[in-house]
Design a protein around this motif. Structure first.
Motif, PDB file in Angstrom:
ATOM      1  N   ILE A 285      33.642 -16.480  38.326  1.00  0.00           N
ATOM      2  CA  ILE A 285      33.086 -15.965  37.067  1.00  0.00           C
ATOM      3  C   ILE A 285      33.371 -16.942  35.923  1.00  0.00           C
ATOM      4  N   GLN A 286      34.615 -17.391  35.818  1.00  0.00           N
ATOM      5  CA  GLN A 286      34.982 -18.332  34.752  1.00  0.00           C
ATOM      6  C   GLN A 286      34.214 -19.641  34.891  1.00  0.00           C
TER       7      GLN A 286
ATOM      8  N   MET B  52      31.471 -21.356  32.204  1.00  0.00           N
ATOM      9  CA  MET B  52      31.729 -22.681  31.625  1.00  0.00           C
ATOM     10  C   MET B  52      30.712 -23.741  32.065  1.00  0.00           C
ATOM     11  N   GLU B  53      30.115 -23.572  33.232  1.00  0.00           N
ATOM     12  CA  GLU B  53      29.199 -24.590  33.770  1.00  0.00           C
ATOM     13  C   GLU B  53      27.799 -24.521  33.173  1.00  0.00           C
TER      14      GLU B  53
ATOM     15  N   LYS C 227      21.349 -18.647  32.714  1.00  0.00           N
ATOM     16  CA  LYS C 227      21.794 -18.431  34.092  1.00  0.00           C
ATOM     17  C   LYS C 227      22.394 -17.030  34.170  1.00  0.00           C
ATOM     18  N   THR C 228      21.961 -16.259  35.142  1.00  0.00           N
ATOM     19  CA  THR C 228      22.342 -14.853  35.217  1.00  0.00           C
ATOM     20  C   THR C 228      23.269 -14.572  36.388  1.00  0.00           C
ATOM     21  N   GLY C 229      24.288 -13.751  36.118  1.00  0.00           N
ATOM     22  CA  GLY C 229      25.249 -13.368  37.146  1.00  0.00           C
ATOM     23  C   GLY C 229      25.446 -11.871  37.190  1.00  0.00           C
TER      24      GLY C 229
ATOM     25  N   PHE D 299      26.820 -15.453  26.983  1.00  0.00           N
ATOM     26  CA  PHE D 299      27.710 -16.521  26.526  1.00  0.00           C
ATOM     27  C   PHE D 299      26.893 -17.756  26.170  1.00  0.00           C
ATOM     28  N   VAL D 300      27.301 -18.414  25.099  1.00  0.00           N
ATOM     29  CA  VAL D 300      26.727 -19.703  24.705  1.00  0.00           C
ATOM     30  C   VAL D 300      27.866 -20.697  24.715  1.00  0.00           C
ATOM     31  N   GLU D 301      27.753 -21.693  25.596  1.00  0.00           N
ATOM     32  CA  GLU D 301      28.780 -22.718  25.763  1.00  0.00           C
ATOM     33  C   GLU D 301      30.171 -22.095  25.933  1.00  0.00           C
TER      34      GLU D 301
END
Length: 111
Positions: free
Chosen positions: A13-14, A18-19, A53-55, A80-82
């Motif tokens: 997840i992290q 971040m990617e 990107k979706t999770g 999230f943005v960056e």
């Protein structure tokens, strides 16, 4: 409909957050009727934003996700943005308002 990446551990997840410049998480629980109704709507909406990107996370399988993101209910939608959280919606999500927020951020980031 947009396919979400299934995320099943905190490290994944992290890394996912971040990617990617823009990342979105749909956090759900089994037997959550709101989650079951909302997920297809969100998947369809996200098709309009290909750079996001979706999770998908099942909070019953990744129990530490609740503490990590301070989650007390399901579903929870996080954008999230960056790596920084910009949008958080929980439980009852008004799709039109949610999409307005996503669109505004998307246009500012992607152009």
């Amino acid at each position: 409909m947009s396919e979400f990446t299934y995320l099943n551990d905190m490290q994944g997840i992290q890394s996912f957050i971040m990617e990617h410049q823009l990342s979105f998480l749909f956090i759900s629980r089994p037997n959550c009727s709101v989650c079951q109704v909302l997920l297809p709507q969100v998947q369809e909406m996200m098709e309009q934003y290909p750079s996001i990107k979706t999770g998908y996370i099942d909070a019953s399988e990744v129990e530490e996700v609740a503490g990590y993101f301070s989650i007390f209910t399901a579903p929870v939608l996080l954008l999230f943005v960056e790596g920084k959280e910009y949008i958080r919606e929980a439980r009852i999500v008004h799709m039109d308002l949610f999409e307005d927020k996503v669109k505004r951020i998307y246009e500012n980031v992607v152009g």
